[in-house]
Design an enzyme around this catalytic site. Structure first.
Site, PDB file in Angstrom:
ATOM      1  CD1 TRP A  76      30.025 -34.102   6.952  1.00 47.02           C
ATOM      2  CD2 TRP A  76      27.897 -34.757   6.646  1.00 47.02           C
ATOM      3  NE1 TRP A  76      30.000 -34.980   5.896  1.00 47.02           N
ATOM      4  CE2 TRP A  76      28.711 -35.397   5.683  1.00 47.02           C
ATOM      5  CE3 TRP A  76      26.525 -35.018   6.648  1.00 47.02           C
ATOM      6  CZ2 TRP A  76      28.197 -36.282   4.738  1.00 47.02           C
ATOM      7  CZ3 TRP A  76      26.014 -35.895   5.707  1.00 47.02           C
ATOM      8  CH2 TRP A  76      26.847 -36.515   4.771  1.00 47.02           C
ATOM      9  CE  LYS A  87      31.979 -41.750   8.497  1.00 45.17           C
ATOM     10  NZ  LYS A  87      32.571 -40.558   8.044  1.00 45.17           N
ATOM     11  CG  ASP A 128      24.044 -37.501  10.995  1.00 48.47           C
ATOM     12  OD1 ASP A 128      24.286 -38.735  10.959  1.00 48.47           O
ATOM     13  OD2 ASP A 128      24.563 -36.687  10.202  1.00 48.47           O
TER      14      ASP A 128
HETATM   15  N1  KET Z   1      26.684 -37.649   9.093  1.00 49.04           N
HETATM   16  C1  KET Z   1      27.840 -37.146   9.538  1.00 49.04           C
HETATM   17  C2  KET Z   1      27.821 -36.299  10.746  1.00 49.04           C
HETATM   18  C3  KET Z   1      29.021 -37.438   8.853  1.00 49.04           C
HETATM   19  O1  KET Z   1      30.145 -36.946   9.340  1.00 49.04           O
HETATM   20  C4  KET Z   1      29.001 -38.246   7.704  1.00 49.04           C
HETATM   21  C5  KET Z   1      30.232 -38.509   6.955  1.00 49.04           C
HETATM   22  C6  KET Z   1      27.769 -38.762   7.308  1.00 49.04           C
HETATM   23  C7  KET Z   1      26.630 -38.439   8.005  1.00 49.04           C
HETATM   24  C8  KET Z   1      27.587 -39.625   6.104  1.00 49.04           C
HETATM   25  O2  KET Z   1      28.328 -40.737   6.052  1.00 49.04           O
HETATM   26  P1  KET Z   1      27.910 -41.958   5.104  1.00 49.04           P
HETATM   27  O3  KET Z   1      29.169 -42.363   4.467  1.00 49.04           O
HETATM   28  O4  KET Z   1      26.878 -41.494   4.137  1.00 49.04           O
HETATM   29  O5  KET Z   1      27.351 -42.973   6.037  1.00 49.04           O
HETATM   30  N2  KET Z   1      31.280 -37.816   7.087  1.00 49.04           N
HETATM   31  C9  KET Z   1      32.612 -38.023   6.496  1.00 49.04           C
HETATM   32  C10 KET Z   1      32.612 -38.451   5.081  1.00 49.04           C
HETATM   33  C11 KET Z   1      31.838 -37.562   4.152  1.00 49.04           C
HETATM   34  O6  KET Z   1      31.927 -36.342   4.200  1.00 49.04           O
HETATM   35  O7  KET Z   1      31.101 -38.144   3.307  1.00 49.04           O
HETATM   36  C12 KET Z   1      33.448 -36.754   6.729  1.00 49.04           C
HETATM   37  O8  KET Z   1      32.929 -35.786   7.302  1.00 49.04           O
HETATM   38  O9  KET Z   1      34.644 -36.786   6.394  1.00 49.04           O
END
Ligand code: KET
Length: 453
Positions: A182, A299, A263
């Site tokens: 990510w 999610k 993560d």
């Molecule tokens: N870790 C991973 C692996 C991840 O894909 C995301 C979000 C997050 C943490 C953080 O998510 P949060 O909303 O802070 O709980 N990924 C999606 C959204 C983004 O990039 O913010 C994405 O990869 O589309």
């Protein structure tokens, strides 16, 4: 005052953070002698109309969230956003889970609820229940009080708080992240002051795990290094180690005293089963060793914008866990003081009620199943069109994303010609697809593969 000499002109963010820290420790204030702000008054009375921010250059959009920005500007009715990992219904609409609506209704109707500040570490119930969700209800680490959990601003905030804690209190400042990973990981850990290195993870030739490369890189990591692991549904590749491979990773990491930082942003989204998706983490906790886990409810509960997450640190003893928590408070307080109350209240309302929890797992499974059915439909559509290439990775990959193998030119072509938006590495969010839009995507992929090298 002791003389730590850190150059004010150093340009890297890590250096600037260090300078700020040194000034802070030395007790000097921002406007002290050697840190005067060399700028004209802001009133405009000088006649000079040049902004004090004139030197600021425009930054590029975020590689993931910027896709949505571009999508929003596109007037085409055929446009399709497969960039950000956000669940959509068959109708292409964002989904608020029924159980979440119900929990919110209960919260609104409860007139005893107030809007006081939460403690620095957040809502106590939420923290306990979050740890239980990821580590398992019968986790000895929880029973022995060796886990400290703090509510943070979703997954990102949990990673950042963990990283800041490690930068201050852990002897090894190198963190290994998978290649690829990510995109935000590099920035989150780098800005916290850790030195970011990568370990091999994905093999484009097999579109699978480069397991030998992974083991080799972890084997040659310095003892004690931190290793970022995706608990399940690896983003962006959709490739996870098997249980057997996880066990080998665990043995190697423990033998080298590498510190696991999980993560967990997709618990329940990989298999549809919350326990199965937490197995990697639980393997590492079962051996009695220490680890960190960043959890997101964005999610799996669809609480994206509520920013609900938790950082758990599993320690050797309850005493250590207590001291670690006291230091986490010192990390959090100057960052955002304490976390917001609403999202965490929704989560704890659901997690603590057996019926609501059950209802949640059913809705979660339905989301996971819809994504899996999109994989099959896209695979069938490409096969039906005779699109050149082996597309079986679409049905083999796990979680929210397919790492298509399309290159950045093909991605640009699909955006320009078909109004389909995805990240430039060729990742598509399967959760943004529906039966209605699969043919459009398959047409676009077919055209890209056959017309753009
Ligand atoms: N870790 C991973 C692996 C991840 O894909 C995301 C979000 C997050 C943490 C953080 O998510 P949060 O909303 O802070 O709980 N990924 C999606 C959204 C983004 O990039 O913010 C994405 O990869 O589309």
């Amino acid at each position: 005052m002791h003389g730590v000499n850190v150059s004010q002109s150093s340009s890297s963010p890590a250096d600037r953070r260090l300078s700020a820290l040194v000034r802070h420790l030395e007790g000097s204030s921002m406007d002290s002698a050697n840190h005067s702000i060399a700028a004209a008054p802001t009133s405009g009375s000088t006649g000079a109309r040049i902004s004090v921010f004139d030197h600021v250059v425009r930054a590029p959009e975020d590689p993931i969230l910027g896709v949505t920005v571009a999508y929003n500007k596109d007037p085409s009715p055929a446009k399709l956003n497969l960039g950000v990992g956000a669940y959509r219904t068959e109708e292409g609409k964002p989904l608020v889970l029924n159980v979440v609506r119900r929990a919110e209704q209960m919260l609104v109707n409860d007139s005893s609820r107030v809007k006081e500040y939460l403690p620095i570490v957040g809502l106590a119930d939420f923290n306990k229940l979050s740890a239980k969700l990821i580590l398992g209800a019968d986790s000895p680490a929880i029973q022995e009080n060796r886990v400290t959990t703090v509510q943070c601003l979703s997954g990102t905030g949990s990673l950042r708080v963990g990283a800041e804690f490690l930068a201050r209190h852990y002897h090894q400042h190198t963190i290994y992240i998978p290649l690829p990973t990510w995109g935000n990981h590099t920035k989150v850990f780098g800005l916290a002051g850790l030195s970011v290195k990568t370990y091999r993870y994905y093999d484009p030739a097999t579109r699978g795990l480069n397991f030998e490369g992974l083991l080799e890189d972890l084997r040659s990591a310095p003892s004690g290094a931190i290793v970022l692991l995706h608990a399940c549904a690896h983003n962006p590749t959709g490739v996870d180690p098997t249980t057997h491979q996880w066990e080998q990773i665990r043995q190697l990491m423990r033998s080298k005293a590498l510190l696991p930082f999980f993560d967990s942003a997709y618990q329940g989204f990989a298999s549809g089963n919350l326990d199965a998706d937490a197995e990697s983490v639980r393997m590492f906790v079962r051996d009695g060793g220490e680890c960190l886990v960043a959890q997101s409810f964005a999610k799996n509960m669809g609480l994206y914008g509520e920013r609900v997450g938790a950082l758990s640190i599993v320690c050797r003893t309850a005493d250590v866990a207590g001291r670690v928590e006291s230091q986490l408070k010192l990390v959090i307080r100057p960052m955002y003081s304490n976390p917001p109350i609403h999202g965490a209240s929704i989560v704890s309302t659901i997690l603590k009620d057996r019926t609501m929890f059950q209802e949640w797992t059913i809705e979660l499974k339905a989301m996971a199943d819809r994504i899996i059915s999109m994989r099959q439909q896209l695979f069938d559509a490409l096969r039906g069109r005779g699109t050149p290439g082996d597309w079986s990775h679409i049905i083999k990959q796990i979680g929210m994303f397919t790492f298509t193998g399309l290159n950045s030119e093909q991605v640009a072509f699909m955006r320009n010609e078909y109004h389909i938006y995805m990240t430039s590495d060729g990742r598509i969010s399967m959760a943004g697809l529906s039966s209605r839009t699969v043919p459009h995507l398959a047409d676009a992929i077919h055209a890209a593969v056959t017309r753009v090298a």
